[in-house]
Design an enzyme around this catalytic site. Structure first.
Site, PDB file in Angstrom:
ATOM      1  N   ARG A  27     -63.355   4.428  21.219  1.00  0.00           N
ATOM      2  CA  ARG A  27     -64.812   4.494  21.450  1.00  0.00           C
ATOM      3  C   ARG A  27     -65.284   3.337  22.341  1.00  0.00           C
ATOM      4  NH1 ARG A  27     -62.774   7.999  19.717  1.00  0.00           N
ATOM      5  NH2 ARG A  27     -63.181   8.983  17.746  1.00  0.00           N
ATOM      6  N   SER A  59     -71.634  10.366  14.073  1.00  0.00           N
ATOM      7  CA  SER A  59     -71.138   9.229  13.429  1.00  0.00           C
ATOM      8  C   SER A  59     -71.771   7.973  13.937  1.00  0.00           C
ATOM      9  CB  SER A  59     -69.528   9.121  13.716  1.00  0.00           C
ATOM     10  OG  SER A  59     -69.005  10.145  12.967  1.00  0.00           O
ATOM     11  N   GLU A  83     -72.139   2.781  16.820  1.00  0.00           N
ATOM     12  CA  GLU A  83     -71.527   3.548  17.901  1.00  0.00           C
ATOM     13  C   GLU A  83     -72.609   3.619  18.719  1.00  0.00           C
ATOM     14  OE1 GLU A  83     -69.260   6.716  17.680  1.00  0.00           O
ATOM     15  OE2 GLU A  83     -67.952   6.413  16.196  1.00  0.00           O
TER      16      GLU A  83
END
Length: 352
Positions: A170, A246, A348
């Site tokens: 990520r 998420s 995130e």
């Protein structure tokens, strides 16, 4: 308001429709970008050339904590095409403004499999390399070929390959100040999709689908359909309940750290990685701390998946969760997970 003959700058633009959390905020000024020339014209405009800028794609990975003061560059570059074929792969290209899921569906319809495990990930194609999106055993870096971006400092169009993007979990060069953070506006992305396709399996949810359908060798389209079914069962539709998917990354720990946690709680969900480290399920850690279904103001933890934070108040100004409520909830979750497991969860989304 027209600031010059070739560029339309919109003022005080509501952004709740442009972020999947549906948080109420405004852009003080916004320009829609449909090609690289639009970017270069912004950079040549004396009123905006040196102004701070904020690149906005699908708004699926941001938390707005107030009105956006930098000039918002709303990326709306469209287009999908096959640009080349090699002996091993189809090279396909999409404009940065294309919705990611629609692009994945298009590649399968054209006979170019390889992205099916990443079906239904929200956001745009242009944002996908920034986050190095991934799901069910496939990450963007596994299928990436190259991208074109405009350097917001020089106005030059640059092409970057996978190595130059420095992909991580990520992560990418676009998230670091020492790289292209706040400097690049991605306009097109190209993918290398294998001609000799093999399914990427091995996840429990996909194994269950294979068993349900008595199918040991699923097609790419079947995997696409299954991933859509799995995600829809677990995750809220942003059109119905505001969210950014998420909210926390799955943390990676050493084998020793994992064994210490298992000794205290043997139920912890974990996955061993090839390098010997262990990835823990952030959603399980949050759930174990009792956060599922809890709220701070109108920001809440989704009942079906503790990894997802949601806007319980809808998108109206009177009832919507604020970015402050979302971040207060996120920090409370971080604190309780750290106190119990000694792990600091990393968000995130980008906080604006």
């Amino acid at each position: 308001m027209v600031d010059n003959p070739w560029m339309l700058v919109e003022k005080n633009v509501p952004l709740q429709a442009f972020n999947t959390f549906h948080i109420v905020a405004k852009a003080q000024a916004l320009v829609r970008i449909t090609n690289e020339t639009d970017v270069q014209e912004v950079l040549q405009d004396p009123a905006w050339a040196s102004a701070p800028k904020f690149v906005l794609g699908g708004g699926s990975n941001i938390v707005l904590t107030g009105d956006v003061k930098p000039l918002v560059l709303k990326v709306e570059v469209m287009g999908r095409r096959l640009v080349a074929e090699t002996a091993k792969a189809f090279i396909v290209e999409a404009g940065a403004g294309e919705p990611w899921h629609d692009f994945v569906a298009w590649t399968l319809a054209q006979g170019y499999p390889g992205l099916e495990n990443m079906a239904l990930i929200p956001g745009t194609v242009g944002a996908s390399p920034v986050q190095n999106v991934g799901a069910y055993g496939v990450e963007l870096q596994d299928r990436f070929e190259s991208l074109d971006a405009v350097d917001l400092q020089t106005g030059q169009l640059v092409t970057l390959n996978a190595a130059e993007c420095a992909f991580g979990y990520r992560d990418s060069v676009f998230k670091h100040a020492s790289g292209w953070k706040d400097r690049a506006l991605i306009v097109r992305v190209r993918f290398s999709l294998p001609k000799r396709w093999t399914p990427v399996l091995g996840y429990a949810d996909l194994d269950k689908k294979m068993a349900e359908h008595a199918c040991a060798q699923p097609t790419a389209q079947q995997i696409f359909n299954w991933v859509c079914e799995i995600r829809r069962a677990k995750l809220p539709d942003p059109q119905v309940i505001g969210n950014a998917g998420s909210f926390f990354k799955n943390p990676t720990v050493t084998q020793e750290q994992c064994e210490d946690i298992i000794a205290r709680d043997p139920r912890v969900v974990h996955y061993r990685l090839a390098d010997g480290s262990v990835k823990l399920a952030a959603g399980w850690l949050i759930d174990a701390c009792g956060w599922r279904g809890k709220s701070v103001g109108q920001a809440g933890v989704y009942e079906k998946q503790a990894l997802v934070l949601v806007n319980r108040g809808g998108g109206s100004e009177a009832t919507s969760a604020t970015g402050g409520e979302v971040m207060t909830l996120a920090k409370a979750i971080q604190t309780s997970v750290y106190e119990r497991f000694g792990i600091l969860l990393e968000p995130e989304p980008v906080v604006v």
